[in-house]
Design a protein around this motif. Structure first.
Motif, mmCIF file in Angstrom:
data_model
loop_
_atom_site.group_PDB
_atom_site.id
_atom_site.type_symbol
_atom_site.label_atom_id
_atom_site.label_comp_id
_atom_site.label_asym_id
_atom_site.label_seq_id
_atom_site.Cartn_x
_atom_site.Cartn_y
_atom_site.Cartn_z
ATOM 1 N N ALA A 124 -23.230 -58.774 27.219
ATOM 2 C CA ALA A 124 -22.968 -58.764 28.665
ATOM 3 C C ALA A 124 -22.401 -60.115 29.108
ATOM 4 C CB ALA A 124 -24.244 -58.423 29.429
ATOM 5 N N ALA A 125 -22.984 -61.205 28.584
ATOM 6 C CA ALA A 125 -22.487 -62.543 28.958
ATOM 7 C C ALA A 125 -21.030 -62.696 28.502
ATOM 8 C CB ALA A 125 -23.367 -63.621 28.330
ATOM 9 N N LEU A 126 -20.728 -62.202 27.301
ATOM 10 C CA LEU A 126 -19.353 -62.319 26.786
ATOM 11 C C LEU A 126 -18.403 -61.432 27.597
ATOM 12 C CD1 LEU A 126 -20.004 -62.474 22.923
ATOM 13 C CD2 LEU A 126 -19.675 -64.361 24.550
ATOM 14 N N ARG A 127 -18.886 -60.288 28.035
ATOM 15 C CA ARG A 127 -18.070 -59.424 28.888
ATOM 16 C C ARG A 127 -17.774 -60.130 30.215
ATOM 17 N NH1 ARG A 127 -20.959 -55.317 30.629
ATOM 18 N NH2 ARG A 127 -19.114 -54.842 31.814
ATOM 19 N N MET A 181 -18.988 -77.905 32.541
ATOM 20 C CA MET A 181 -19.857 -76.765 32.228
ATOM 21 C C MET A 181 -19.280 -75.497 32.869
ATOM 22 S SD MET A 181 -24.004 -76.755 32.502
ATOM 23 C CE MET A 181 -24.085 -77.293 34.189
ATOM 24 N N ALA A 182 -19.118 -74.413 32.077
ATOM 25 C CA ALA A 182 -18.701 -73.121 32.625
ATOM 26 C C ALA A 182 -19.652 -72.075 32.076
ATOM 27 C CB ALA A 182 -17.262 -72.814 32.209
ATOM 28 N N LEU A 183 -20.577 -71.656 32.917
ATOM 29 C CA LEU A 183 -21.625 -70.753 32.434
ATOM 30 C C LEU A 183 -21.298 -69.299 32.767
ATOM 31 C CD1 LEU A 183 -24.893 -72.677 33.499
ATOM 32 C CD2 LEU A 183 -23.542 -72.902 31.398
ATOM 33 N N TYR A 184 -21.698 -68.410 31.853
ATOM 34 C CA TYR A 184 -21.597 -66.971 32.089
ATOM 35 C C TYR A 184 -22.958 -66.355 31.800
ATOM 36 C CZ TYR A 184 -16.748 -67.791 32.720
ATOM 37 O OH TYR A 184 -15.572 -68.265 33.233
ATOM 38 N N LEU A 185 -23.358 -65.462 32.682
ATOM 39 C CA LEU A 185 -24.712 -64.912 32.611
ATOM 40 C C LEU A 185 -24.647 -63.434 32.235
ATOM 41 C CD1 LEU A 185 -27.759 -64.900 33.167
ATOM 42 C CD2 LEU A 185 -27.261 -64.815 35.619
ATOM 43 N N GLY A 186 -25.422 -63.072 31.211
ATOM 44 C CA GLY A 186 -25.553 -61.667 30.822
ATOM 45 C C GLY A 186 -26.994 -61.238 31.007
ATOM 46 N N LEU A 187 -27.193 -60.162 31.738
ATOM 47 C CA LEU A 187 -28.547 -59.660 31.965
ATOM 48 C C LEU A 187 -28.696 -58.348 31.213
ATOM 49 C CD1 LEU A 187 -28.730 -60.223 35.835
ATOM 50 C CD2 LEU A 187 -29.608 -61.717 34.034
ATOM 51 N N LEU A 198 -22.354 -53.648 21.181
ATOM 52 C CA LEU A 198 -21.153 -53.577 20.330
ATOM 53 C C LEU A 198 -20.402 -54.907 20.409
ATOM 54 C CD1 LEU A 198 -19.534 -51.237 18.734
ATOM 55 C CD2 LEU A 198 -18.035 -51.265 20.724
ATOM 56 N N ILE A 199 -20.282 -55.451 21.629
ATOM 57 C CA ILE A 199 -19.620 -56.753 21.812
ATOM 58 C C ILE A 199 -20.526 -57.870 21.289
ATOM 59 C CG2 ILE A 199 -18.665 -58.361 23.531
ATOM 60 C CD1 ILE A 199 -17.092 -55.693 23.112
ATOM 61 N N GLY A 200 -21.828 -57.753 21.562
ATOM 62 C CA GLY A 200 -22.776 -58.813 21.182
ATOM 63 C C GLY A 200 -22.918 -58.980 19.676
ATOM 64 N N VAL A 201 -22.509 -57.960 18.898
ATOM 65 C CA VAL A 201 -22.486 -58.141 17.439
ATOM 66 C C VAL A 201 -21.047 -58.246 16.935
ATOM 67 C CG1 VAL A 201 -24.732 -57.063 17.027
ATOM 68 C CG2 VAL A 201 -22.673 -55.663 16.935
ATOM 69 N N GLY A 202 -20.120 -58.372 17.866
ATOM 70 C CA GLY A 202 -18.735 -58.649 17.467
ATOM 71 C C GLY A 202 -17.996 -57.478 16.842
ATOM 72 N N LEU A 203 -18.406 -56.251 17.128
ATOM 73 C CA LEU A 203 -17.699 -55.105 16.543
ATOM 74 C C LEU A 203 -16.512 -54.725 17.427
ATOM 75 C CD1 LEU A 203 -20.425 -52.744 15.019
ATOM 76 C CD2 LEU A 203 -19.031 -54.465 13.931
ATOM 77 N N VAL A 204 -15.450 -55.491 17.313
ATOM 78 C CA VAL A 204 -14.253 -55.205 18.099
ATOM 79 C C VAL A 204 -13.146 -54.662 17.198
ATOM 80 C CG1 VAL A 204 -14.846 -56.833 19.910
ATOM 81 C CG2 VAL A 204 -13.467 -57.624 17.984
ATOM 82 N N ARG A 205 -13.502 -54.383 15.945
ATOM 83 C CA ARG A 205 -12.586 -53.740 14.997
ATOM 84 C C ARG A 205 -13.371 -52.750 14.156
ATOM 85 N NH1 ARG A 205 -7.895 -56.185 14.940
ATOM 86 N NH2 ARG A 205 -7.857 -58.168 16.045
ATOM 87 N N ALA A 206 -12.641 -51.771 13.573
ATOM 88 C CA ALA A 206 -13.317 -50.726 12.803
ATOM 89 C C ALA A 206 -13.753 -51.254 11.439
ATOM 90 C CB ALA A 206 -12.381 -49.542 12.633
ATOM 91 N N ALA A 250 -23.567 -73.189 38.420
ATOM 92 C CA ALA A 250 -22.438 -73.329 37.477
ATOM 93 C C ALA A 250 -22.055 -71.993 36.843
ATOM 94 C CB ALA A 250 -22.798 -74.345 36.391
ATOM 95 N N VAL A 251 -22.764 -70.919 37.214
ATOM 96 C CA VAL A 251 -22.440 -69.606 36.650
ATOM 97 C C VAL A 251 -21.178 -69.076 37.333
ATOM 98 C CG1 VAL A 251 -23.202 -67.195 36.475
ATOM 99 C CG2 VAL A 251 -24.819 -69.055 36.003
ATOM 100 N N ARG A 252 -20.157 -68.778 36.522
ATOM 101 C CA ARG A 252 -18.886 -68.298 37.088
ATOM 102 C C ARG A 252 -18.872 -66.789 37.287
ATOM 103 N NH1 ARG A 252 -14.690 -71.934 34.720
ATOM 104 N NH2 ARG A 252 -15.447 -73.972 35.365
ATOM 105 N N ALA A 253 -19.582 -66.078 36.397
ATOM 106 C CA ALA A 253 -19.587 -64.610 36.511
ATOM 107 C C ALA A 253 -20.844 -64.041 35.849
ATOM 108 C CB ALA A 253 -18.337 -64.014 35.846
ATOM 109 N N ILE A 254 -21.282 -62.915 36.394
ATOM 110 C CA ILE A 254 -22.460 -62.208 35.844
ATOM 111 C C ILE A 254 -22.049 -60.801 35.460
ATOM 112 C CG2 ILE A 254 -24.799 -61.358 36.300
ATOM 113 C CD1 ILE A 254 -25.100 -63.128 38.569
ATOM 114 N N ALA A 255 -22.452 -60.389 34.278
ATOM 115 C CA ALA A 255 -22.340 -58.964 33.925
ATOM 116 C C ALA A 255 -23.687 -58.547 33.364
ATOM 117 C CB ALA A 255 -21.231 -58.727 32.908
#
Ligand code: XUL
Length: 545
Positions: A470-473, A1-7, A288-296, A91-96
């Motif tokens: 935030a979690a993906l960041r 398990m590798a958890l990432y937390l977005g608040l 922007l990241i949470g809806v996957g807009l990483v391209r124009a 198990a949370v590795r990072a929080i953003a």
């Protein structure tokens, strides 16, 4: 398990999204799963602060403040809720995180020591009471700084010069004008202030146990940065308040690791001592990241407390009309954004006025025709940001105040028409819209969106794209910190993808009606902005077709 937390600390609520990205093993693909989503409404969970929809009541409709201590208390509550839901925080590795943009938090000299020595035996809120030099925070809904905007604009050489330098002309809610107002109203408290944080960097400072930097995405909402250099602009800072520069936290890329989480969160919430605290950003850059807009090429519309329309922007482009904004994207490029203050608040006002629930709201939309027989509402229940309207009050044309279904359609059509009208500067041909935010669950609203824009509208499974982003960041920053080569396409894959089978397609006939309706709306809007009455002739032309 590798958890990432977005608040996500937004206007009305705080939310958390936990993702599990267990690495591949024995030929098994990497797990990509959202394992938990929790949320609390400030008014319900923390009623003692007296907020309404997350904002302190105020006599002056232009003033909108919230309470930073409430956010502090909410942080402990939210983490406790995650544990109650069975999330193993160790198990949370990072929080953003993600914060409502533009809001500011004012801290005094004791903050660094207090933040560095938090006691896990006591709630956070009891330990940080004395760090503030201002007990409330002006937030993005505040429009009380018209004078300060003018002063800053004059000293920087006019609105175009401000927009060219900072990415936006001076806006009432932006942090620079707000800081200037505080400096003018309470120079002593301003002098005692050692650090002015944004909501995002304040919350990140709690997590990291020391002052955290601000990312370029959120810093761009201050009117204080040089948008090209993504650094504080000496000119803009000097035009805002004397002695401000040392009070501003550094600006650092979105993937910056601030440090390890504060021992407080280890002792109190069972986090791992080596979990990384990542720089936070604004809710819109995170979305922007949470809806996957990483391209124009596509845009997203977030139907939240505010409605925002935004897109990824590979090269800097400034809105010549001065209504839109350019912020930093967490990917390192830019994003364009337009913000409408009368989002959910306006929809909820109409819904509540007629005692409806969301099903009843949908029903009213189904019962009324596209174009609403020429009934128009300018939905300015609160002072509006786009276009700039400081005098609150919805404007009605050809629709009676007791016409429930007519008003339901008028509020949604007015919002969508305004988006089309004010997003033209982005120069994007809108064929696909990614829809997020609470109201994106409402399919009839999405149908009006599709018809007005003439675009396919795609909803998302996780409605809170800011917390997901935030979690993906957090995951991205953690991998970068481990020296991995990591692409944003890989980070968002399987997470920030719309539910294609639930897309809402435009109806060609309705879209044809709305092309004319947008022009009618534009006439109503410009009449209102000129202080003129109902453009009845234009409405009659519209009805005649
Ligand atoms: C964006 C804006 C709002 C806030 C609150 O400029 O003012 O969207 O970020 O969500």
């Amino acid at each position: 398990m590798a958890l990432y937390l977005g608040l996500d600390f937004s206007t009305q609520s705080a939310s958390a999204v936990v993702v599990d990205v267990d690495p591949p093993e024995n030929g098994r693909a990497r797990r990509r799963e959202v394992v938990c989503v929790v949320s609390l409404q400030f008014d319900d969970a923390l009623p003692s602060y007296g907020t309404r929809s997350g904002v302190l009541p105020s006599e002056d409709p232009r003033v909108a403040h919230s309470v930073p201590l409430m956010w502090v208390e909410a942080l402990d509550l939210l983490l406790a809720r995650l544990r109650d839901e069975g999330v193993d925080l160790s198990a949370v590795r990072a929080i953003a995180g993600s914060g409502q943009q533009h809001g500011s938090v004012y801290l005094g000299a004791s903050a660094p020591d207090t933040l560095a020595s938090l006691d896990g035996e006591l709630p956070l809120v009891e330990q940080v009471r004395d760090v503030f030099t201002r007990s409330t925070s002006p937030i993005w809904m505040d429009s009380s700084t018209a004078d300060e905007c003018e002063e800053i604009t004059d000293s920087l050489g006019g609105p175009e010069a401000v927009a060219e330098l900072t990415g936006s002309r001076a806006f009432e809610r932006f942090t620079g004008p707000q800081i200037r107002r505080f400096y003018k109203l309470d120079p002593e408290a301003f002098a005692l202030t050692r650090t002015v944080h944004l909501v995002s960097s304040f919350m990140a400072s709690l997590i990291a146990g020391g002052h955290a930097p601000i990312d370029p995405g959120d810093a761009a909402g201050t009117n204080l940065i040089d948008i090209r250099k993504k650094a504080w602009s000496h000119l803009a800072v000097a035009a805002t308040a004397p002695g401000l520069k040392p009070k501003l936290p550094p600006i650092a890329p979105s993937s910056t690791v601030v440090g390890r989480v504060s021992p407080y969160f280890v002792a109190r919430h069972g986090m791992a001592p080596d979990a990384r605290a990542i720089v936070w950003s604004g809710d819109n850059p995170c979305s922007l990241i949470g809806v996957g807009l990483v391209r124009a090429g596509r845009i997203a519309i977030s139907l939240g407390t505010s409605d925002t329309l935004f897109g990824f922007m590979p090269e800097l482009g400034i809105d010549p009309a001065g209504e839109g904004h350019v912020f930093g994207s967490p990917t390192g490029e830019y994003m364009s954004l337009i913000c409408f203050k009368n989002g959910s608040l306006a929809r909820e006002r109409v819904r509540d006025r007629f005692g409806l629930d969301w099903d009843g709201f949908d029903e009213a939309l189904r019962a009324t025709p596209p174009g609403n027989d020429g009934k128009v509402m300018l939905p300015w229940f609160e002072p509006e940001i786009t276009p700039n309207v400081l005098e609150a009050g919805e404007r009605l044309y050809g629709v009676d105040a007791d016409d429930g279904p007519g008003l339901v359609r008028a509020v949604v059509e007015g919002q969508m028409a305004s988006m089309v009208l004010h997003s033209r500067w982005m120069g994007v041909t809108t064929r696909e819209i990614y829809a997020t935010g609470g109201a994106s669950r409402n399919r009839e609203i999405l149908q009006v969106m599709a018809n007005v824009h003439g675009a396919e509208v795609f909803p998302f499974r996780v409605g809170n794209s800011a917390a997901l982003g935030a979690a993906l960041r957090a995951w991205h920053a953690d991998r970068v910190a481990d020296g991995e080569e990591v692409s944003w396409d890989d980070i968002i894959a399987g997470f920030a993808e719309p539910v294609r089978e639930e897309r809402v397609s435009p109806d060609p006939d309705a879209h044809a009606t709305y092309r004319r309706f947008v022009e009618l709306y534009a006439e109503c809007e410009s009449a209102a902005l000129r202080g003129e009455g109902d453009p009845a002739a234009a409405r009659e032309r519209f009805v005649r077709g």
